[in-house]
Motif scaffolding. Structure first.
Motif, PDB file in Angstrom:
ATOM      1  N   ARG A   1      66.952 -59.764  44.073  1.00  0.00           N
ATOM      2  CA  ARG A   1      65.814 -59.268  43.957  1.00  0.00           C
ATOM      3  C   ARG A   1      65.795 -57.708  43.235  1.00  0.00           C
ATOM      4  O   ARG A   1      64.953 -57.597  42.309  1.00  0.00           O
TER       5      ARG A   1
ATOM      6  N   TYR B   1      57.526 -52.628  56.589  1.00  0.00           N
ATOM      7  CA  TYR B   1      57.647 -52.473  55.046  1.00  0.00           C
ATOM      8  C   TYR B   1      57.482 -53.780  54.384  1.00  0.00           C
ATOM      9  O   TYR B   1      57.897 -55.012  54.985  1.00  0.00           O
ATOM     10  N   LYS B   2      56.750 -53.872  53.249  1.00  0.00           N
ATOM     11  CA  LYS B   2      56.548 -55.062  52.632  1.00  0.00           C
ATOM     12  C   LYS B   2      56.892 -54.728  51.014  1.00  0.00           C
ATOM     13  O   LYS B   2      56.604 -54.022  50.523  1.00  0.00           O
ATOM     14  N   PRO B   3      57.975 -55.758  50.563  1.00  0.00           N
ATOM     15  CA  PRO B   3      58.440 -55.495  49.268  1.00  0.00           C
ATOM     16  C   PRO B   3      57.275 -55.888  48.286  1.00  0.00           C
ATOM     17  O   PRO B   3      56.524 -56.761  48.291  1.00  0.00           O
ATOM     18  N   GLU B   4      57.443 -55.193  46.956  1.00  0.00           N
ATOM     19  CA  GLU B   4      56.189 -55.478  45.965  1.00  0.00           C
ATOM     20  C   GLU B   4      56.646 -56.748  45.366  1.00  0.00           C
ATOM     21  O   GLU B   4      57.709 -57.361  45.358  1.00  0.00           O
TER      22      GLU B   4
END
Length: 557
Positions: free
Chosen positions: A314, A554-557
């Motif tokens: 990622r 948290y949420k990854p973009e």
């Protein structure tokens, strides 16, 4: 086709262009070249994944080469740990090699360079050599020994090799350009005298090659096609190429160096010198302390190879350095553990719960899933009895409408078991609750199919049977530092940012199945977090490390 090209990272584009220009694919070869002077850390995982990833993508061999040119700091312990880390990550190398394998060849090439007028022995101290290099904005000062006769340099270099001079008495320098704006080209040192035993060659050598000299030539000897390294070596590339020019045979592959950005992760440091300080000054328990950013530390904490590789994928391959949020790494760890971790019940801050209307000497086995995310994970049985332990925070004598756990007069479901209702409590002389008394609905057993078993209550609690519970030591790890960039300021000692709350040890209870837990196996302590059994465990004491919390916003973009 154009779209496919855009999806490639810049290193893959370089390789694709080389192949398109006629470079034979069967000549592709990569390497991962760690120096065995410490344990691998999170930053190294990027280099590992890039080099081995290119090998997998193109079906090319990848060498593991130890750049062991500094016997002062290198040990077999570090060699062994590096090999273990690469194996654990799941990568297979073609050959295990060492720069020390090439000491004879490097020495002979150095002799050739002296004969060609490209190198000379300098008798000045290193401090004087450094001062004479000046700055990129002014010309350097040539050594008074720069133009000494070839025969003198050859004789002195031979005596250096035989140990006839003391350390620091002289060095071999390449003769390049003392006016170059690139400081690496201002007559760099190729060899220094070091009368230290080497972990592989013993007392054989009294001189050792410098990294810049050994590294590129080792790539050449191994016929590495693409030498992929981090960005701090970008301004070393002209020297890498100059050294290669001195020995290059046009019939062989000419290796090329290309650089990618290092990976910096918040709340972590990757300087080996600073990691050594953490160990030496007992800020941590060792190189594999679960708070350390070393691969061995992350493995002991409970990170998985898949989660680390997914994280590196990622992050991607970039030309510019930036700071990666540690929450992204934790996201991938949590994502993988959700798929593979065995669900178990454990209580880390226990308070006793007595079900007063449950038969006093009765016990039963209840079925529960090992992992609902896995199709064939199966079921296991857990014991249930009149006296249980639940989490202290799961009970309040009085709770507001948003408190869906257990409170006096309120109902909850015990996971995989029954619905209970809290009736009263006992307290000690300090007013702390010692025992909760409850009643249960005997027809509400989970999975029994009765109408009562389908009755909905808002809270579900985990628990362990007091009679069958096994004591466990639970280590709650947090970030080692209190600031995202502890070593950002050069004049500030990074140790002042050590988090005093980075480790809390608590005593709890777990279901009896954990007696058979294997070191390193992954568990989800239901409603608490992900844990792994630590190597400090014994038959008398079971120790579990918290890897990450169960959930995170948290949420990854």
């Amino acid at each position: 086709m154009e779209e496919d090209k855009k999806s490639l990272n810049f290193i893959e584009q370089i390789i694709e262009e080389d192949l398109a220009n006629g470079f034979p694919q069967n000549k592709l070869r990569f390497r991962f070249p760690p120096e065995p002077n410490g344990y691998l850390h999170i930053g190294h995982t990027k280099a590992i994944c890039i080099n081995f990833g290119m090998g997998e993508k193109y079906g090319a061999p990848v060498n593991l080469r130890f750049d062991d040119t500094n016997p002062e700091k290198e040990e077999q312990e570090f060699v062994d740990s590096i090999k273990a880390d690469i194996d654990w990550l799941g990568f297979k190398y073609d050959q295990e090699l060492y720069a020390s394998d090439y000491f004879d060849q490097l020495y002979n090439w150095a002799v050739q360079m002296i004969n060609d007028g490209k190198a000379y022995v300098d008798e000045q101290p290193s401090a004087i050599i450094t001062e004479q290099r000046k700055t990129p904005f002014e010309d350097g000062v040539e050594s008074p020994f720069r133009n000494r006769p070839v025969e003198e340099s050859l004789e002195l270099f031979y005596k250096m090799k035989n140990g006839e001079f003391e350390e620091g008495a002289m060095s071999l320098r390449a003769k390049i350009d003392m006016t170059s704006p690139n400081m690496n080209m201002r007559d760099p040192v190729m060899y220094r005298i070091l009368k230290r035993a080497h972990h592989r060659t013993g007392e054989q050598w009294k001189i050792y090659p410098m990294y810049d000299w050994a590294h590129g030539e080792s790539d050449y000897i191994e016929q590495i096609s693409h030498s992929l390294c981090s960005l701090e070596f970008e301004n070393h590339r002209p020297l890498y190429d100059w050294y290669l020019d001195q020995v290059y045979d046009k019939e062989l592959v000419r290796n090329k160096q290309r650089e990618f950005a290092r990976m910096n992760v918040s709340y972590m440091i990757t300087s080996k010198r600073k990691l050594q300080r953490l160990v030496a000054e007992n800020a941590v328990t060792g190189w594999d302390d679960p708070r350390m950013p070393t691969i061995s530390g992350m493995r002991r904490l409970g990170f998985t190879p898949t989660s680390i590789k997914n994280f590196i994928d990622r992050v991607g391959v970039a030309k510019r350095e930036n700071l990666i949020d540690i929450q992204l790494l934790e996201f991938f760890v949590r994502e993988d553990l959700n798929k593979i971790a065995t669900r178990v019940m454990a209580v880390v801050d226990p308070v006793k719960l007595v079900i007063t209307n449950y038969p006093e000497h009765e016990e039963e086995l209840l079925e529960t899933e090992n992992n609902p995310e896995q199709e064939n994970a199966g079921m296991r049985e857990i014991p249930f009895s009149r006296e249980l332990y639940i989490e202290r925070e799961d009970f309040k004598e009085e709770g507001n409408k948003k408190f869906f756990r257990l409170k006096l007069g309120g109902e909850v479901r015990l996971k995989s078991a029954y619905i209970i209702k809290a009736e009263s409590v006992d307290k000690d002389e300090n007013g702390e609750i010692t025992t909760i008394y409850a009643t249960y609905d005997e027809k509400s057993k989970s999975g029994s199919g009765t109408e009562e078993s389908l009755r909905k209550v808002k809270g579900t609690l985990h628990w362990v049977s007091a009679k069958h519970a096994i004591p466990v030591e639970v280590r709650i790890y947090d970030r080692l530092f209190t600031t995202p960039q502890p070593d950002a300021e050069k004049d500030v000692d990074f140790l002042q940012f050590i988090n005093p709350e980075s480790l809390k040890t608590v005593k709890g209870f777990a279901e009896p199945s954990l007696k058979e837990a294997e070191i390193g196996h992954h568990y989800q302590f239901q409603r608490i977090g992900y844990f792994t059994k630590d190597r400090d465990s014994s038959t008398e004491k079971l120790v579990f490390n918290r890897t990450v919390t169960l959930k995170d916003g948290y949420k990854p973009e």
